[in-house]
Structures are given as C-alpha cells and as structure tokens.
Design a protein around this motif. Structure first.
Motif, PDB file in Angstrom:
ATOM      1  N   UNK B 167       0.829  -1.192   0.000  1.00 32.33           N
ATOM      2  CA  UNK B 167       0.000   0.000   0.000  1.00 32.33           C
ATOM      3  C   UNK B 167       0.864   1.243   0.000  1.00 32.33           C
ATOM      4  N   UNK B 168       0.380   2.275   0.677  1.00 33.30           N
ATOM      5  CA  UNK B 168       1.018   3.581   0.592  1.00 33.30           C
ATOM      6  C   UNK B 168       1.044   4.211   1.973  1.00 33.30           C
ATOM      7  N   UNK B 169       1.731   3.547   2.910  1.00 31.26           N
ATOM      8  CA  UNK B 169       1.751   4.060   4.287  1.00 31.26           C
ATOM      9  C   UNK B 169       3.037   4.854   4.489  1.00 31.26           C
ATOM     10  N   UNK B 170       2.936   6.169   4.732  1.00 31.49           N
ATOM     11  CA  UNK B 170       4.140   6.993   4.871  1.00 31.49           C
ATOM     12  C   UNK B 170       5.059   6.438   5.955  1.00 31.49           C
ATOM     13  N   UNK B 171       6.340   6.347   5.645  1.00 32.63           N
ATOM     14  CA  UNK B 171       7.329   5.900   6.617  1.00 32.63           C
ATOM     15  C   UNK B 171       7.388   4.396   6.792  1.00 32.63           C
TER      16      UNK B 171
END
Lengths: 205, 223
Positions: B167-171
């Motif tokens: 997915x696109x989870x910051x950090x």
C-alpha cells in the motif's frame, strides 16, 4: 600394486562405445598409457581419481579398494587424493603460483623445493594468465605433487614443454616419485614420449 | 522534499540484496550443477517474476499473507508477524520479485567455469564448501557484482508488487516509486519530479558503474 578392472559406456560420435580396461601396474615408477584420441584415456584417469564413476568393476590401490561396483564401494576423490594433472591444467585464475601450492599444502620447505624443480621461483606472485603455456603446465604438475600423492595421474603433462625442459623435468619427476614411493600413470598420445623411462605400459583402444 | 521515501527505498533494496546474496548464491550454485526435473521446475518458478505482471504476484502474496486465514493467520498468531501492509512484507515481496536478477547471472557464471577447476580442488582433498568459497566464488566476481547491482537497482524500481502488498503508508511502505505516483495523483508535480530525478540518478550511476567496472576489469582467461 594398482589393479584396475573396469568398464564404462562412452558416448561417441557414432553411438556408444565401451571402454574396457583390465590391467595391473606395479607400485613405483612411471607407467605409460597410450592410445588414439577419443578412446577414453582421460576418462580412465578420471575414473581412477573418482571424478567419474565406472559402470562396473574394481579399482584396488595398494590393497585398499577404491571402487567396487559389486560391493557398492566408491571412495570420493577427497579420500583417494591422487595427484592429478589435468590436460587443460585446471589452474585457478584467482590464485598466484605460490597460492596454488599453499592451497594444496602447508609445508613451506616442500613448496620451495617444488618451485625450484619447476623453475618457477621468480614467478611466485604471478597468476596463471601471466604465465607462459609451459610455465602453466609445470605449475599444474607441481600442484599435483604438492600433496605428496601415492598415485600421480597425469594427462598429457609434457605437451607444452620444449625438449630440454621436458628432459630435465622428467628426470626430476623420476627421483621425486622414487622419494615419495609413488606411482605415476601418464597418458600420452605420443608413443615415443617417456621412452626408456616408463615401466608398465597400457595401450587403450 | 520529504526524504523518507528515498531512505525507505534504499533500505528495502539493501536488505533485499543481502537476503538474496545469502540464500541466492548457494541456490545458484546448486542449480548450476547437474540438471534434474525438479531443478527445471524450481528454475521456472524463480524466473516467473520476470514475465508475470507484478500486480498478479502482489495479488497472490496479498491473499497468501492475509492475517485472516492460512499461512498469514498462522504467522500472525504464532510469530506476531504481519506481511501485509508492513515493511517485512515489502522485503519478502522484493526478494521473490528480484530473485531472477540475482540467480540467473550467478548460475550461468558457475556453469561457465570449467568442471576441471572443482575437480582439481577435490583431488587436493578439499571439500565442496572449501572449493565453493576459495575456487569458484572468487572466479565469478564480475558476474557476482553485476548480479548484486542489478538486484539492488531492480528493487529500487519496483512498483506494482509493492503497491499491492504494502500500500502507501508513509514511513512504512511508501517507497520512492509510490511517492512519485502519489504526488502525481495529487497534482504535486514538483515532488514527483524530485523523487523521479533521484531514482533516475541513482539507477544511472549504478548501471554505468557496472559497465565501467566490467570494461576495465582485467579479463579473466575463462571469458
């Protein structure tokens, strides 16, 4: 006594041919194995070394069974530890002359003596690619001798040497083999090579 | 510019390369020896990621490691490991996805070494492991370096697999390639440009470095 009685199917250009060898070599000295190209001389040496498995038969060296198809015995090359001089030399491109010998033995005095015999003392830091064909071939012989083998198997070991060098090396080899109480089996396609030097003789094919 | 996605990408590529080195080298060696039917199957599986759409691979990994059932549930319950939407998941997916880039160059390099090299080593009384470490490995150095760099560079460029499983989870899972996509979606072309430029530069330097090394490297007599 080295007693060989083996057979092996070889893939040949026209179908299959069977290599059959039955021969006893006396211990000590240099024996010569001759025969035309492609008849299986190299295969025979590799079977004695344990690098190729015969289809059937027995190999007994000094009362120790190295191979027996009936009893399912086959010692590994590491257990047999013959000195083996490969036709293509099989030198390690990453190692210098010195490192080749150190890979085989820890005995520095012995290494120095071998370097002297092979006239390679001034080339100890050279890698194979910076050696001439004759020097490479000598290194291959020295490396095989480094482990002080009881059986020395040499596949066309003098093909790249000039006559003078060959003569000197053969006489040095003779005394080394005597000293080590070893036996040398030498494959050669040149019937005159080793004339007057070799004892037992085997013609394959 | 937020540098986190860049660091995350480099970390992912670094770990993936190390993992593949650790078990890819022995595997490539094993595959380079005598062929058998089982080896053909294993090789086919290793090569599949080259041609399979990354989203397909990502989708199956997502199904396999879902914490709600099967292996995913077991890993979650027993080891408290979660491979979906986590950095560990990215590493696992990258290892599978980049495997052919490590295995095939190394495997063919082993195959090109003359058989007499290991045979000579065996007759000197050396074990297979000693032969592998002291004779075979040092003589495939250029191919090994190529494999390492290609694996690293290929992992930098991952997108589909990473997006599916991470997915696109910051950090956590938002690597540079995802950050580019995300920035464009938000019409933030400056950020997209920055991330793209960094990826472009790193990849270019890596690839050109390998080319230069292989050109000036003293040719091994075996090649």
């Amino acid at each position: 006594m080295i007693s060989i009685d083996i057979e092996k199917k070889l893939k040949a250009y026209k179908g299959v041919q069977v290599l059959r060898v039955k021969k006893e070599f006396a211990t000590g000295g240099i024996a010569r194995i001759t025969g035309p190209s492609g008849v299986g001389k190299t295969t025979l040496l590799k079977m004695i070394a344990g690098l190729i498995t015969p289809d059937a038969g027995r190999i007994v060296v000094d009362d120790i069974t190295w191979f027996d198809s009936a009893q399912n015995i086959s010692l590994s090359p590491q257990q047999r530890m013959p000195g083996f001089v490969f036709q293509d030399y099989a030198l390690f491109p990453n190692m210098t002359v010195q490192q080749h010998l150190e890979y085989a033995t820890k005995d520095t005095a012995w290494i120095n003596r071998l370097l002297n015999i092979g006239k390679l003392e001034t080339f100890t830091t050279h890698k194979p690619e910076h050696l001439s064909g004759g020097q490479q071939q000598r290194l291959a012989i020295l490396r095989a001798l480094a482990i002080k083998p009881k059986l020395l198997l040499m596949d066309e070991p003098f093909s790249a040497l000039d006559v003078k060098m060959k003569g000197e090396l053969i006489s040095d080899l003779q005394s080394l083999i005597k000293e080590l109480k070893a036996t040398a089996l030498t494959v050669s396609h040149n019937p005159q090579e080793l004339d007057g030097v070799s004892g037992d003789e085997l013609e394959v094919g | 510019m937020d540098l986190t996605p860049i660091w995350l990408t480099l970390k992912l590529a670094g770990i993936t390369t190390l993992v593949l080195l650790a078990f890819g080298l022995p595997l490539a060696w094993w595959l380079s020896k005598k062929r058998s039917f089982i080896k053909i199957i294993i090789e086919a599986i290793i090569t599949m990621p080259l041609v399979l759409p990354p989203s397909v691979l990502g989708f199956y990994l997502l199904l396999a490691f879902s914490p709600r059932h099967g292996i995913g549930k077991w890993l979650h319950d027993v080891f408290n490991l979660q491979f979906v939407f986590s950095f560990e998941g990215l590493v696992l997916a990258s290892v599978i996805y980049s495997m052919p880039f490590m295995i095939s160059p190394v495997k063919s390099a082993f195959q090109q070494l003359p058989a007499s090299l290991s045979q000579a080593s065996y007759t000197l009384g050396k074990s297979e492991w000693q032969t592998f470490r002291q004779v075979l490995l040092p003589n495939i150095k250029p191919s090994l370096l190529t494999a390492i760099v290609l694996t690293f560079a290929h992992t930098l460029g991952e997108f589909g697999v990473v997006l599916m499983i991470g997915g696109n989870i910051p950090g956590v899972t938002r690597v540079a390639s995802i950050a580019v996509y995300d920035s464009v979606e938000q019409m933030d072309y400056t950020s997209a440009n920055n991330y793209s430029l960094v990826l472009f530069a790193i990849t270019f330097i890596l690839v050109i470095g390998v080319f230069i090394y292989n050109k000036y490297q003293v040719k091994s007599p075996l090649e």
